[in-house]
Design an enzyme around this catalytic site. Structure first.
Site, short mmCIF file in Angstrom:
data_model
loop_
_atom_site.label_atom_id
_atom_site.label_comp_id
_atom_site.label_asym_id
_atom_site.label_seq_id
_atom_site.Cartn_x
_atom_site.Cartn_y
_atom_site.Cartn_z
N CYS A 240 0.83 -1.20 0.00
CA CYS A 240 0.00 0.00 0.00
C CYS A 240 0.87 1.26 0.00
CB CYS A 240 -0.99 -0.04 1.16
SG CYS A 240 -2.40 1.06 0.86
N HIS B 2 -3.72 -5.19 0.78
CA HIS B 2 -3.14 -5.59 2.07
C HIS B 2 -3.07 -7.12 2.15
CE1 HIS B 2 -2.74 -1.69 4.02
NE2 HIS B 2 -3.78 -1.34 3.28
N GLU C 131 -1.52 -8.77 4.16
CA GLU C 131 -1.38 -9.21 5.55
C GLU C 131 -2.71 -9.44 6.25
OE1 GLU C 131 -0.91 -6.28 4.28
OE2 GLU C 131 -1.07 -4.61 5.70
N SER D 245 3.41 -14.94 38.95
CA SER D 245 2.03 -14.86 39.42
C SER D 245 1.30 -16.18 39.23
CB SER D 245 1.31 -13.79 38.62
OG SER D 245 1.31 -14.17 37.25
N GLY E 288 0.54 -16.86 36.20
CA GLY E 288 -0.03 -16.57 34.88
C GLY E 288 0.87 -17.17 33.80
N SER F 242 4.54 -15.33 33.09
CA SER F 242 5.59 -15.47 34.10
C SER F 242 5.94 -16.93 34.32
CB SER F 242 5.22 -14.76 35.41
OG SER F 242 3.95 -15.10 35.85
N LYS G 196 -18.21 -5.24 25.98
CA LYS G 196 -17.23 -4.16 26.11
C LYS G 196 -16.99 -3.59 24.73
CE LYS G 196 -12.39 -3.19 27.11
NZ LYS G 196 -11.13 -3.62 27.70
N1 ATP Z 1 0.90 -12.04 43.09
C1 ATP Z 1 2.01 -11.84 42.37
N2 ATP Z 1 3.22 -12.24 42.82
C2 ATP Z 1 4.34 -12.03 42.12
N3 ATP Z 1 4.35 -11.42 40.91
C3 ATP Z 1 3.19 -11.01 40.40
C4 ATP Z 1 1.96 -11.18 41.09
N4 ATP Z 1 0.97 -10.67 40.32
C5 ATP Z 1 1.56 -10.19 39.21
N5 ATP Z 1 2.91 -10.39 39.24
C6 ATP Z 1 3.91 -9.97 38.27
O1 ATP Z 1 3.30 -9.05 37.37
C7 ATP Z 1 3.49 -9.50 36.03
C8 ATP Z 1 2.36 -9.05 35.15
O2 ATP Z 1 1.16 -9.73 35.46
P1 ATP Z 1 0.21 -10.17 34.28
O3 ATP Z 1 -1.08 -10.64 34.92
O4 ATP Z 1 0.16 -9.10 33.26
O5 ATP Z 1 1.02 -11.38 33.58
P2 ATP Z 1 1.05 -12.93 33.96
O6 ATP Z 1 0.33 -13.09 35.25
O7 ATP Z 1 2.45 -13.45 33.93
O8 ATP Z 1 0.32 -13.63 32.76
P3 ATP Z 1 -1.22 -13.48 32.35
O9 ATP Z 1 -1.24 -12.28 31.45
O10 ATP Z 1 -1.52 -14.75 31.64
O11 ATP Z 1 -2.01 -13.29 33.63
C9 ATP Z 1 3.63 -11.00 36.16
O12 ATP Z 1 4.30 -11.56 35.04
C10 ATP Z 1 4.43 -11.13 37.44
O13 ATP Z 1 5.80 -10.89 37.15
O1 XMP Z 2 -2.68 -6.77 35.52
C1 XMP Z 2 -3.74 -6.11 35.43
N1 XMP Z 2 -3.89 -5.01 36.23
C2 XMP Z 2 -5.02 -4.25 36.22
O2 XMP Z 2 -5.13 -3.27 36.96
C3 XMP Z 2 -6.04 -4.65 35.29
N2 XMP Z 2 -7.26 -4.13 35.01
C4 XMP Z 2 -7.81 -4.94 34.04
N3 XMP Z 2 -6.94 -5.91 33.73
C5 XMP Z 2 -7.10 -6.96 32.72
O3 XMP Z 2 -7.08 -6.32 31.44
C6 XMP Z 2 -8.04 -6.92 30.57
C7 XMP Z 2 -9.05 -5.86 30.11
O4 XMP Z 2 -9.81 -5.48 31.23
P1 XMP Z 2 -10.83 -4.26 31.27
O5 XMP Z 2 -11.76 -4.45 30.11
O6 XMP Z 2 -11.53 -4.36 32.59
O7 XMP Z 2 -10.00 -3.01 31.14
C8 XMP Z 2 -8.68 -8.05 31.36
O8 XMP Z 2 -7.99 -9.25 31.05
C9 XMP Z 2 -8.45 -7.64 32.80
O9 XMP Z 2 -8.43 -8.75 33.70
C10 XMP Z 2 -5.84 -5.76 34.48
N4 XMP Z 2 -4.71 -6.48 34.55
N1 GLN Z 3 -3.37 1.82 3.69
C1 GLN Z 3 -2.45 2.64 3.18
O1 GLN Z 3 -1.25 2.42 3.23
C2 GLN Z 3 -2.97 3.91 2.59
C3 GLN Z 3 -1.89 4.71 1.91
C4 GLN Z 3 -2.40 6.09 1.53
N2 GLN Z 3 -2.63 6.87 2.71
C5 GLN Z 3 -3.67 5.95 0.69
O2 GLN Z 3 -4.72 6.33 1.12
O3 GLN Z 3 -3.62 5.45 -0.42
MG MG Z 4 -1.70 -12.41 35.61
#
Ligand code: ATP
Ligand code: XMP
Ligand code: GLN
Ligand code: MG
Length: 541
Positions: free
Chosen positions: A89, A182, A184, A237, A239, A242, A533
């Site tokens: 594009c 596109h 992609e 966590s 999750g 991590s 949402k």
């Molecule tokens: N209770 C906890 N204890 C220790 N570390 C935590 C805790 N809660 C969150 N964290 C840290 O915060 C980071 C971000 O949390 P987040 O929920 O975004 O990721 P996640 O838990 O690893 O994976 P997922 O997105 O699948 O929940 C985690 O990877 C971890 O390092």
């Molecule tokens: O680590 C986090 N700290 C936060 O404060 C937080 N707030 C929302 N979420 C997560 O984000 C996604 C979108 O959530 P919302 O629609 O509520 O914003 C969902 O997956 C939510 O669980 C959080 N995760």
């Molecule tokens: N999707 C694009 O890359 C658009 C390129 C350029 N802005 C156009 O309208 O043609």
């Molecule tokens: Mg998490």
């Protein structure tokens, strides 16, 4: 770390230059799906400043027009680097511009499907390579308001549509291609095949990017970074991110990786002990659980504002984690003083940054901004002495999951729904007290158990029970009750930016409702949240 090899040093890598299109990251996704490693950088990246050599370059689309005075410009060196280039594009239009062709605004802007007729050039076999093996026509997806009016010298048409006579062009003897559509986006039929022809056949990338090969290379890289003695500290966590990062670190440096789980008192029922069991006993990760429930719940007393709850939990988390890091540092110092030099100090902090965090923070107009850290506690530590180590920094979530499976992390963990850092505190509307936590933990465990038993866990992106801060009248055991209400939330989504509520089978809902009202003390009603949402969010606070 500078001398340490990066992922692009191990794999044939495609460079994607981002001119700001909303689809740029999809180019990255498609290349990765084709087992070709790629990295996306802002279009302002100068090729001479790049420390590695790409096997090919893809130029993305852009909201700009090439004739705008402030339009982002391609580094001319891109076309002199001796590697194939594909412009998509805006990328096609900018290529046309650089080689002296003409780009103008269209009379009719074109958004949506178009039929691309492939044009084969018998005299220029080289130009045909992008669509080799594709005969006739294919459906493609367009989104443009400008078009090529005149192809540059030495370029030929290889594809056209009813309205776009230069919908695809190619240089007659250099591997330079441009497409208006596109490729992609998944709406472009055979789009991925076209990208495959570019990266595999034209750029000669071997398709070696697999998580199998990543594991061994990454383990070797981590070992080089950490040296013989370096220790790594990481917050986990339970999750997906991590857990996978922790297991990878454990494979690389064994017990020199120390994981810390903070029990903040608002985790799910038995979560701390379950995470401990899986990480420590099943996966062998050196994990320490810090019970800080009293500290967190004490600070949350009397607080009802959602953002205040988040802030308190985030800050307390850092406080606890920093104290632990300092304690471990102190221990290491002491051991070193006593002559136990082999012990080594904590030099590194593990962070589970993923590639979307990296590319989301790239501004296509300039040097990459700082990585988003609001969800990653590691980045928040004040005047941190520890250096960051981010083994998942190049990966997408599905790649992290695939990596997790290869590391033999059990499926239930790899497919785990996300759980927010502030935990149940933002699912207990109003004040968070120990008794409220117990109610919601119990209801949530019943809800998740029934979802799992009904085989619905993997169909739902995120589900949880929340506790509403109101009371309602009920009758239980012939007695009038005045108790609280549990709200059930379950959504489906691909990116968590928008979401739809999940349509439960009635019998499952019936079971969940009757179990919660019968078994959870303090609750006499169950309600189902049927809000999408937007306008609602996934969490209730
Ligand atoms: N209770 C906890 N204890 C220790 N570390 C935590 C805790 N809660 C969150 N964290 C840290 O915060 C980071 C971000 O949390 P987040 O929920 O975004 O990721 P996640 O838990 O690893 O994976 P997922 O997105 O699948 O929940 C985690 O990877 C971890 O390092
Ligand atoms: O680590 C986090 N700290 C936060 O404060 C937080 N707030 C929302 N979420 C997560 O984000 C996604 C979108 O959530 P919302 O629609 O509520 O914003 C969902 O997956 C939510 O669980 C959080 N995760
Ligand atoms: N999707 C694009 O890359 C658009 C390129 C350029 N802005 C156009 O309208 O043609
Ligand atoms: Mg998490």
């Amino acid at each position: 770390m500078d001398q340490t090899k990066a992922v692009h040093d191990f794999y044939s890598t495609i460079l994607i230059l981002d001119f700001g299109s909303q689809y740029s990251h999809l180019i990255t996704r498609r290349c990765r799906e084709l087992n070709v490693y790629c990295e996306m950088l802002p279009c302002t990246q100068k090729l001479k400043d790049l420390s590695w050599k790409p096997k090919g370059i893809i130029l993305s689309g852009s909201p700009y027009s090439t004739y705008d005075t402030d339009a982002p410009r391609v580094d001319p060196d891109v076309f002199n680097a001796g590697v194939p280039v594909l412009g998509i594009c805006y990328g096609l239009q900018e290529t046309t511009n650089v080689f002296g062709g003409k780009v103008e605004a269209c009379d009719h802007r074109e958004y949506g499907f178009a039929q691309l007729d492939i044009v084969h050039n018998d005299q220029h076999p080289h130009a045909n390579k992008l669509f080799e093996g594709i005969q006739g026509s294919m459906q493609v997806w367009m989104s443009h308001g400008d078009a090529v009016r005149e192809a540059p010298k030495d370029f030929v048409v290889i594809g056209k549509t009813n309205t776009a006579p230069f919908a695809a062009i190619a240089h007659v003897n250099k591997p330079i291609y441009g497409i208006q559509f596109h490729a992609e986006v998944t709406h472009s039929q055979r789009g991925k095949e076209v990208i495959g022809k570019f990266v595999h056949d034209i750029c000669q990338c071997k398709g070696e990017w697999t998580m199998e090969s990543f594991i061994s290379k990454e383990i070797q890289r981590i070992r080089e970074i950490c040296g013989d003695k370096g220790k790594v500290l990481g917050a986990v966590s339970g999750g997906v991110d991590s857990t996978v990062a922790a297991k990878l670190m454990h494979e690389a440096i064994g017990d020199r990786f120390q994981a810390v789980l903070v029990d903040n008192g608002v985790l799910r029922l038995n979560e701390a002990s379950q995470v401990y069991k899986t990480l420590r006993q099943d996966l062998g990760v050196n994990l320490k659980v810090i019970d800080a429930a009293d500290l967190f719940l004490g600070k949350l007393e009397g607080v009802t504002d959602p953002e205040k709850k988040r802030k308190i939990i985030g800050n307390t988390f850092i406080e606890v984690f920093e104290a632990e890091a300092a304690r471990l540092e102190g221990e290491a110092e002491k051991e070193i003083e006593q002559g136990k030099f082999s012990k080594g100090k904590f030099e590194w902090l593990l962070q589970g940054t993923l590639y979307p965090d990296v590319i989301e923070s790239i501004s296509f107009k300039g040097p990459s901004a700082t990585i988003k850290t609001h969800h990653n506690v590691g980045g928040l530590l004040a005047d941190m002495k520890l250096k960051l180590i981010e083994p998942l920094r190049e990966l997408f979530k599905d790649e992290v999951r695939a990596l997790g499976r290869l590391l033999e992390i059990p499926d239930h963990l790899v497919n785990r729904q996300p759980f927010p850092g502030p935990g149940l505190a933002i699912r207990i509307l109003g004040e968070v007290t120990r008794s409220q936590v117990e109610i919601v933990q119990h209801a949530d465990s019943i809800y998740m158990e029934e979802i799992t038993n009904a085989g619905l866990y993997n169909q739902i992106s995120q589900a949880y029970a929340a506790l509403l801060p109101v009371k309602a009248v009920g009758v239980q055991g012939d007695k009038r009750t005045y108790e609280q209400i549990i709200a059930l939330r379950a959504v489906t989504t691909t990116d968590f930016m928008t979401a739809d509520w999940f349509d439960f089978p009635h019998d499952v809902l019936k079971r969940i409702s009757s179990r919660i009202t019968n078994q959870v003390r303090g609750v006499n009603r169950v309600m189902l949240d049927v809000s999408s949402k937007p306008p609602a969010t996934i969490e209730m606070e």
